[in-house]
Scaffold this active site. Sequence first.
Site, PDB file in Angstrom:
ATOM      1  N   SER A  13      49.327  52.528  32.286  1.00  8.68           N
ATOM      2  CA  SER A  13      47.879  52.585  32.425  1.00  8.68           C
ATOM      3  C   SER A  13      47.473  53.989  32.836  1.00  8.68           C
ATOM      4  O   SER A  13      48.216  54.691  33.527  1.00  8.68           O
ATOM      5  CB  SER A  13      47.399  51.583  33.486  1.00  8.68           C
ATOM      6  OG  SER A  13      46.007  51.723  33.709  1.00  8.68           O
ATOM      7  N   GLY A  14      46.277  54.392  32.416  1.00  8.84           N
ATOM      8  CA  GLY A  14      45.694  55.635  32.863  1.00  8.84           C
ATOM      9  C   GLY A  14      44.611  55.406  33.896  1.00  8.84           C
ATOM     10  O   GLY A  14      43.998  56.350  34.387  1.00  8.84           O
ATOM     11  N   GLY A  17      42.511  53.541  39.529  1.00 14.26           N
ATOM     12  CA  GLY A  17      42.372  52.438  40.467  1.00 14.26           C
ATOM     13  C   GLY A  17      43.480  51.413  40.307  1.00 14.26           C
ATOM     14  O   GLY A  17      44.032  50.907  41.292  1.00 14.26           O
ATOM     15  N   ASP A  75      47.432  43.449  31.331  1.00 12.58           N
ATOM     16  CA  ASP A  75      46.146  43.363  30.672  1.00 12.58           C
ATOM     17  C   ASP A  75      45.349  42.391  31.506  1.00 12.58           C
ATOM     18  O   ASP A  75      45.815  41.279  31.801  1.00 12.58           O
ATOM     19  CB  ASP A  75      46.259  42.887  29.224  1.00 12.58           C
ATOM     20  CG  ASP A  75      44.957  43.151  28.469  1.00 12.58           C
ATOM     21  OD1 ASP A  75      44.399  44.246  28.638  1.00 12.58           O
ATOM     22  OD2 ASP A  75      44.490  42.270  27.733  1.00 12.58           O
ATOM     23  N   GLY A 158      35.873  48.615  38.051  1.00 13.61           N
ATOM     24  CA  GLY A 158      35.513  47.594  37.071  1.00 13.61           C
ATOM     25  C   GLY A 158      34.379  46.704  37.547  1.00 13.61           C
ATOM     26  O   GLY A 158      33.342  47.183  38.017  1.00 13.61           O
ATOM     27  N   TYR A 159      34.597  45.398  37.437  1.00 13.34           N
ATOM     28  CA  TYR A 159      33.565  44.430  37.798  1.00 13.34           C
ATOM     29  C   TYR A 159      33.633  44.024  39.269  1.00 13.34           C
ATOM     30  O   TYR A 159      32.921  43.102  39.684  1.00 13.34           O
ATOM     31  CB  TYR A 159      33.698  43.185  36.917  1.00 13.34           C
ATOM     32  CG  TYR A 159      33.493  43.449  35.448  1.00 13.34           C
ATOM     33  CD1 TYR A 159      32.222  43.447  34.886  1.00 13.34           C
ATOM     34  CD2 TYR A 159      34.570  43.713  34.616  1.00 13.34           C
ATOM     35  CE1 TYR A 159      32.030  43.702  33.536  1.00 13.34           C
ATOM     36  CE2 TYR A 159      34.401  43.970  33.268  1.00 13.34           C
ATOM     37  CZ  TYR A 159      33.129  43.961  32.732  1.00 13.34           C
ATOM     38  OH  TYR A 159      32.939  44.219  31.393  1.00 13.34           O
ATOM     39  N   HIS A 185      43.862  38.609  41.315  1.00 14.27           N
ATOM     40  CA  HIS A 185      44.602  38.160  40.141  1.00 14.27           C
ATOM     41  C   HIS A 185      45.846  39.010  39.929  1.00 14.27           C
ATOM     42  O   HIS A 185      46.909  38.503  39.584  1.00 14.27           O
ATOM     43  CB  HIS A 185      43.703  38.218  38.914  1.00 14.27           C
ATOM     44  CG  HIS A 185      42.986  39.530  38.733  1.00 14.27           C
ATOM     45  ND1 HIS A 185      42.218  40.099  39.718  1.00 14.27           N
ATOM     46  CD2 HIS A 185      42.926  40.402  37.684  1.00 14.27           C
ATOM     47  CE1 HIS A 185      41.715  41.243  39.285  1.00 14.27           C
ATOM     48  NE2 HIS A 185      42.138  41.453  38.058  1.00 14.27           N
ATOM     49  N   ARG A 186      45.710  40.327  40.168  1.00 12.12           N
ATOM     50  CA  ARG A 186      46.845  41.231  39.972  1.00 12.12           C
ATOM     51  C   ARG A 186      47.926  40.984  41.032  1.00 12.12           C
ATOM     52  O   ARG A 186      49.119  40.980  40.734  1.00 12.12           O
ATOM     53  CB  ARG A 186      46.357  42.676  40.007  1.00 12.12           C
ATOM     54  CG  ARG A 186      47.375  43.682  39.511  1.00 12.12           C
ATOM     55  CD  ARG A 186      46.725  45.032  39.226  1.00 12.12           C
ATOM     56  NE  ARG A 186      45.803  44.923  38.092  1.00 12.12           N
ATOM     57  CZ  ARG A 186      44.478  45.013  38.192  1.00 12.12           C
ATOM     58  NH1 ARG A 186      43.906  45.214  39.353  1.00 12.12           N
ATOM     59  NH2 ARG A 186      43.734  44.890  37.112  1.00 12.12           N
TER      60      ARG A 186
END
Length: 206
Positions: A13-14, A17, A75, A158-159, A185-186
């Site tokens: 990932s780039g 966060g 993802d 993000g959200y 979730h992560r």
Amino acid sequence: MPDSQPQTIVIASGNKGKIAEFKTLLEPLGYTIKGLPDFPEAPEVVEDGRTFEENSLKKARETSAFLQVPVLADDSGLCVHALDDAPGVYSARYAGEQATDAENNAKLLREMEGMEQREARFVCVLSYVDAKMGTEHAVRGECEGMIQQEPSGEHGFGYDPLFYVPQLDKTFAEAAPDEKNQVSHRARAFMKMKDYLAAQIGKPSP
């Protein structure tokens, strides 16, 4: 090319966060964590899968095959029940391919204007691939919450400013990183992955 020390994991990932969250989760276990910004030569993986699982595994497979080191890819996205689980796999580009977090949040609020049903869940599918060893493993984590009427909080990305978590009684953006990492979730996907990582990389699981 990175070294192939077994304690090194590359996060496919780039997103700064996201990489920071994985560092918080993994570095206390003794791993060295790097992200795609450390390897500008790595090709960009086209996320054209229809599910979180397809995109996560594709990123991990292609990145590990190129760098020849163990790779962890996720993802993740927001699934809003009243929007038939949109934005889903399109969460990062909900308002356009180059959309900012603020633009995505603004579009979500427009789409949900006047809606009383505001239940949603964050989903993360985490995939580990070691192309040299021919191993791969994928897990899924979810966190239930509600979409607020307006953003609140300065943390996260993000959200997160819109996602209210009853368990925390605050949005993800209002939560400190250690609070978020208890229920996100992560984090939940990572807890499922942790023992597998320990076995693959030779680190004892605490």
